[in-house]
Design a protein around this motif. Structure first.
Motif, short mmCIF file in Angstrom:
data_model
loop_
_atom_site.label_atom_id
_atom_site.label_comp_id
_atom_site.label_asym_id
_atom_site.label_seq_id
_atom_site.Cartn_x
_atom_site.Cartn_y
_atom_site.Cartn_z
N TRP A 13 46.66 42.80 45.10
CA TRP A 13 46.82 44.13 45.69
C TRP A 13 46.82 44.11 47.22
O TRP A 13 47.53 44.89 47.86
N LYS A 58 46.70 42.61 39.74
CA LYS A 58 45.62 43.29 40.45
C LYS A 58 44.97 42.44 41.53
O LYS A 58 44.50 42.96 42.54
N VAL A 102 42.91 49.63 43.53
CA VAL A 102 43.89 49.10 42.57
C VAL A 102 44.37 50.20 41.64
O VAL A 102 45.57 50.33 41.36
#
Length: 294
Positions: free
Chosen positions: A259, A256, A244
């Motif tokens: 991802w 996040k 990330v």
């Protein structure tokens, strides 16, 4: 892999550029380092026995040599790969003037450096490479990134190291160019990259062993970035945090937890060992070289 000589060569390339003088070639640096006193020689009297200190002597006892310097690895994230480019920015002409080693009777022990050898006397003449400059705090010995640029293309070390030493010091767009007055606060780290492999997925690599180079698509835009092998461990990240962070470094601004949903995420893992040299060690070696010329 990377050696003390590689680091000295990079330091001299930058110092020579800023001081407006000719720099040494890698070959000259290697020959010089081979004969440079590294604190291994013990001083002995002419009789071969240690002399007893005089009871009436007012001179202080000699200080013991410092312990061996340990190898330093990069302490900061490095390497943002630009797709289609051979070089990457992060944490991304020598003269032939001869140098003469000091005579065997003119011993020189680099005080404060201790027993230092090139643990990896390398016969590598070309390699992908990164050169990292860090500023070292004199009080805490903490490091902060000052510039880093490298290349994933195989380059001759005799030209690639000096070229990227200057590029990372003077042309890293994240920082102002390094100035002459900054040299005493600097440390240079060289990493030679090896063992490039396509990872099966984003988790197919080992912390502390592999560096990463990623590329992916998001919103019809291609992104790419890289980290050197020591970055994740130095930062205390796990694998997912590393991926990330690397995507963030590439410019991705998604959530996040999303991802893994980016398009065509490709991961290349690689290895590499770094060697570092600080200003004090470089400067003592350079003074010895200049002394040998006289």
């Amino acid at each position: 892999m990377a050696s003390v000589e590689h680091c000295l060569f990079c330091f001299d390339a930058l110092a020579a550029n800023l001081e407006k003088r000719a720099s040494m070639s890698l070959y000259q640096v290697q020959n010089s380092w081979a004969t440079y006193p590294k604190g291994l020689e013990e001083e002995e009297s002419s009789s071969g026995l240690d002399e007893e200190p005089s009871l009436n002597s007012t001179s202080p006892p000699s200080k013991p040599r410092n312990p061996t310097l340990t190898r330093l690895s990069p302490r900061t994230p490095s390497g943002t790969s630009t797709p289609g480019s051979s070089s990457s920015a992060s944490s991304l002409s020598p003269s032939t003037a001869e140098t003469t080693p000091a005579s065997s009777t003119d011993k020189f022990t680099p005080i404060g450096i201790g027993r230092r050898t090139s643990q990896r006397t390398s016969d590598i003449v070309e390699s992908p490479l990164f050169v990292t400059w860090n500023t070292v705090s004199p009080r805490s010995s903490s490091r902060s990134l000052r510039g880093c640029i490298g290349t994933f293309e195989t380059m001759p070390l005799s030209t690639g190291l000096s070229s990227y030493a200057l590029t990372s010091a003077l042309s890293d767009h994240r920082f102002s160019p390094i100035a002459l007055a900054e040299l005493p606060s600097l440390e240079v780290s060289v990493t030679l990259l090896t063992d490039f492999e396509d990872a099966k997925d984003a988790m197919d690599w080992e912390l502390g062993v592999h560096g990463l180079r990623i590329s992916f698509y998001a919103r019809n835009k291609r992104y790419g970035a890289c980290y050197l092998p020591d970055v994740a461990v130095e930062q205390g990240w796990d694998k997912e945090e590393t991926i990330v962070s690397l995507m963030r470094k590439a410019g991705w601004g998604g959530r996040k937890e999303k991802w893994s949903e980016v398009g065509n995420l490709q991961v290349v893992r690689f290895q590499g060992m770094a060697e570092s040299v600080g200003w004090e060690e470089y400067n003592l070696w350079r003074q010895w070289v200049e002394k040998g010329k006289k």
